[in-house]
Design a protein around this motif. Structure first.
Motif, mmCIF file in Angstrom:
data_model
loop_
_atom_site.group_PDB
_atom_site.id
_atom_site.type_symbol
_atom_site.label_atom_id
_atom_site.label_comp_id
_atom_site.label_asym_id
_atom_site.label_seq_id
_atom_site.Cartn_x
_atom_site.Cartn_y
_atom_site.Cartn_z
ATOM 1 N N ARG A 65 51.398 41.147 -15.090
ATOM 2 C CA ARG A 65 50.769 41.349 -16.399
ATOM 3 C C ARG A 65 49.862 42.577 -16.382
ATOM 4 N NH1 ARG A 65 46.361 36.434 -16.020
ATOM 5 N NH2 ARG A 65 44.595 37.710 -15.365
ATOM 6 N N THR A 66 49.179 42.825 -15.231
ATOM 7 C CA THR A 66 48.322 44.001 -15.134
ATOM 8 C C THR A 66 49.147 45.281 -15.172
ATOM 9 O OG1 THR A 66 46.781 42.712 -13.777
ATOM 10 C CG2 THR A 66 46.491 45.089 -13.785
ATOM 11 N N ALA A 67 50.315 45.259 -14.487
ATOM 12 C CA ALA A 67 51.175 46.439 -14.475
ATOM 13 C C ALA A 67 51.860 46.656 -15.820
ATOM 14 C CB ALA A 67 52.217 46.299 -13.370
ATOM 15 N N SER A 84 46.312 49.231 -19.977
ATOM 16 C CA SER A 84 44.952 49.165 -20.499
ATOM 17 C C SER A 84 44.782 48.136 -21.605
ATOM 18 C CB SER A 84 44.528 50.548 -21.023
ATOM 19 O OG SER A 84 45.418 50.974 -22.031
ATOM 20 N N ASP A 85 45.879 47.499 -22.043
ATOM 21 C CA ASP A 85 45.808 46.503 -23.125
ATOM 22 C C ASP A 85 45.479 45.121 -22.563
ATOM 23 O OD1 ASP A 85 47.870 48.653 -24.249
ATOM 24 O OD2 ASP A 85 46.965 47.610 -25.957
ATOM 25 N N ASP A 86 44.775 44.350 -23.350
ATOM 26 C CA ASP A 86 44.434 42.982 -22.990
ATOM 27 C C ASP A 86 45.591 42.066 -23.408
ATOM 28 O OD1 ASP A 86 43.392 40.513 -22.498
ATOM 29 O OD2 ASP A 86 41.647 40.724 -23.813
ATOM 30 N N PRO A 96 49.702 37.824 -27.844
ATOM 31 C CA PRO A 96 50.183 36.525 -27.355
ATOM 32 C C PRO A 96 51.704 36.415 -27.262
ATOM 33 C CG PRO A 96 49.275 36.337 -29.578
ATOM 34 C CD PRO A 96 48.903 37.691 -29.079
ATOM 35 N N LYS A 97 52.439 37.016 -28.213
ATOM 36 C CA LYS A 97 53.906 36.940 -28.166
ATOM 37 C C LYS A 97 54.454 37.723 -26.974
ATOM 38 C CE LYS A 97 54.735 36.141 -33.108
ATOM 39 N NZ LYS A 97 55.421 36.639 -34.339
ATOM 40 N N LEU A 98 53.899 38.910 -26.757
ATOM 41 C CA LEU A 98 54.341 39.712 -25.620
ATOM 42 C C LEU A 98 53.966 39.037 -24.295
ATOM 43 C CD1 LEU A 98 53.432 43.352 -26.770
ATOM 44 C CD2 LEU A 98 55.657 42.232 -26.817
ATOM 45 N N ALA A 99 52.786 38.438 -24.254
ATOM 46 C CA ALA A 99 52.358 37.748 -23.037
ATOM 47 C C ALA A 99 53.283 36.568 -22.728
ATOM 48 C CB ALA A 99 50.916 37.270 -23.181
ATOM 49 N N THR A 117 57.616 43.578 -29.536
ATOM 50 C CA THR A 117 58.173 42.244 -29.286
ATOM 51 C C THR A 117 59.692 42.249 -29.266
ATOM 52 O OG1 THR A 117 56.238 41.269 -30.386
ATOM 53 C CG2 THR A 117 58.160 39.855 -30.053
ATOM 54 N N ARG A 118 60.298 42.969 -30.197
ATOM 55 C CA ARG A 118 61.758 42.977 -30.284
ATOM 56 C C ARG A 118 62.383 43.527 -29.004
ATOM 57 N NH1 ARG A 118 65.297 45.944 -35.080
ATOM 58 N NH2 ARG A 118 67.376 45.294 -34.343
#
Length: 332
Positions: free
Chosen positions: A179-181, A185-187, A192-195, A225-226
Motif C-alpha cells: 500500500r505504501t508503494a 504520497s496519497d493516504d 477506500p475503493k482503491l484501497a 478505480t476503473r
C-alpha cells in the motif's frame, strides 16, 4: 514488529521503502549471530561452520545475504568475503570455484585472516562435488564461515547449524509494503475503493516482491478505480491461466521449459499475448539490459511482435540484480 515505522511524511516513507530491504531484520540478525559466533577454544579440529539458507525463488535470499555482507560488524570480522553464484557445483574444481568467486570485501590490514564464502545456487548440490569442495575449504583459517543458499531443501544436509528458511512476509507486513508503494504520497484512507482493490491484489500476489514492485508502478501510473479493477481482473486471469498449465503458483516454477503466459493489463480487450521463457538474473546493475521491459508490454507502451529478450524486473537495492527473460509476442 520488524516493519519500519510509518512517519508523518508518507511520501518520504514511500521513497525509503523503494530503496531498502524490507521486513528481514530478524533473519539478518540470525545470520550475523552465526557469522560472529566464536568457536570453542578447545576444538582441535577446524570444522568449517556452514549455514544453509533455503527459500522459494525470488523471495530475497540474495538480497538478504548481500545486506549481511555490507554490515560493518561482519566486514570488521572477516578479512575476505567472496561470493560464488551458479546452477550447481557438479563440474567445479577447487581452482575453477575460486576463479568464479567474486570478492565483495577485502581487508588486508585485518589482524585475523578469517574468510567468509557465500555460495548461491539455483539447483541442488551434487554430494561428491560438495565433499570435494568442503574438504579443500576446511583448510581455511579458524573462524572462517560459509553460507550456502538454494531453493532446494536438500542443502540442509551440508549445514553445521540449523538452516534458515526465508519465508514470505506475513500478510500484514506485505500489505504495509504494497500500500505504501502503490499509493505513494496519497493516504489510502482517502481512497477506500482503491484501497479495497489493492487489498484483493495483496491476496492474489501471495507475497511476491517482484509482483509488488511491478504492480505498484503500474497502479501509480493509472490512479483510478476503473483501471485498478481491470488490473486486478487481469492478475487473476494470469494466475488461473498459468496455474492450470503448470500446476503451481507461476512465480515459484522450479523447472525450466515452462513458459508463462501474460497479456496487456491496460487494454479492455488485449489483442496480443506474451510467452515468457526462462527468467534468469544478471549480477551487475551496470551490464547492458534490454530496452523493452515487461512493464512496457503489460501497459502497452511497446508495440512489438516476435521473439525478444526483455527486462523482466530491475532491483533497486543491493545486489541490484537485473532479471531478464526471453519473450515471444503473438497475436490473440
Amino acid at each position: 514488529m520488524s516493519c519500519p515505522p510509518l512517519y508523518r511524511q508518507p511520501y518520504s516513507v514511500y521513497l525509503s521503502l523503494d530503496r531498502c530491504m524490507f521486513g528481514r531484520s530478524m533473519e539478518k540478525d540470525t545470520i550475523i549471530e552465526f557469522l560472529l559466533r566464536s568457536e570453542p577454544p578447545n576444538n582441535a579440529v577446524n570444522n568449517l561452520g556452514v549455514l544453509p539458507i533455503i527459500g522459494p525463488t525470488h523471495i530475497g535470499k540474495s538480497t538478504l545475504v548481500e545486506h549481511v555482507c555490507h554490515d560493518e560488524k561482519v566486514r570488521n570480522h572477516f578479512s575476505l568475503i567472496s561470493v560464488y553464484r551458479g546452477n550447481d557445483l557438479k563440474d567445479e574444481t577447487e581452482a575453477s570455484f575460486r576463479d568464479k568467486c567474486v570478492i565483495k570485501h577485502q581487508n588486508d590490514q585485518a589482524s585475523e585472516k578469517r574468510l567468509l564464502i557465500v555460495i548461491e545456487l539455483l539447483e541442488d548440490v551434487d554430494e561428491d562435488a560438495w565433499k570435494r569442495l568442503y574438504s579443500c575449504e576446511r583448510s581455511m583459517p579458524r573462524g572462517s564461515k560459509m553460507i550456502i543458499t538454494s531453493r532446494s531443501e536438500n542443502i540442509i544436509r551440508f549445514g553445521t547449524t540449523e538452516p534458515l528458511r526465508v519465508k514470505r512476509l506475513p500478510v500484514e507486513a506485505y500489505w504495509y509494503l504494497f500500500r505504501t508503494a502503490a499509493f505513494g504520497s496519497d493516504d489510502p484512507e482517502q481512497h477506500p475503493k482503491l484501497a479495497s482493490i489493492a487489498l484483493e491484489m495483496v491476496d492474489a500476489m501471495q507475497g511476491s516482491f517482484i509482483f509488488a514492485s511491478m504492480g505498484a508502478d503500474v497502479l501509480r501510473a493509472n490512479f483510478n478505480t476503473r483501471c485498478w479493477s481491470r488490473i486486478l481482473t487481469r492478475l487473476r486471469q494470469y494466475l488461473q491461466k498459468n496455474a492450470s498449465l503448470i500446476g503451481e503458483y507461476p512465480d515459484d516454477v522450479k523447472v525450466k521449459g515452462y513458459p508463462r503466459f501474460s497479456w496487456s493489463i491496460i487494454k479492455e480487450k488485449p489483442d496480443k499475448y506474451f510467452m515468457l521463457h526462462d527468467i534468469y538474473q544478471r549480477d551487475s546493475a551496470h551490464e547492458k539490459v534490454p530496452q523493452i521491459s515487461l512493464s512496457d508490454l503489460l501497459t502497452d507502451r511497446a508495440q512489438t511482435t516476435g521473439k525478444h529478450e526483455i527486462l523482466f524486473w530491475k532491483s533497486r537495492i543491493p545486489p541490484y540484480f537485473n532479471y531478464i527473460c526471453k519473450c515471444e509476442v503473438r497475436d490473440m
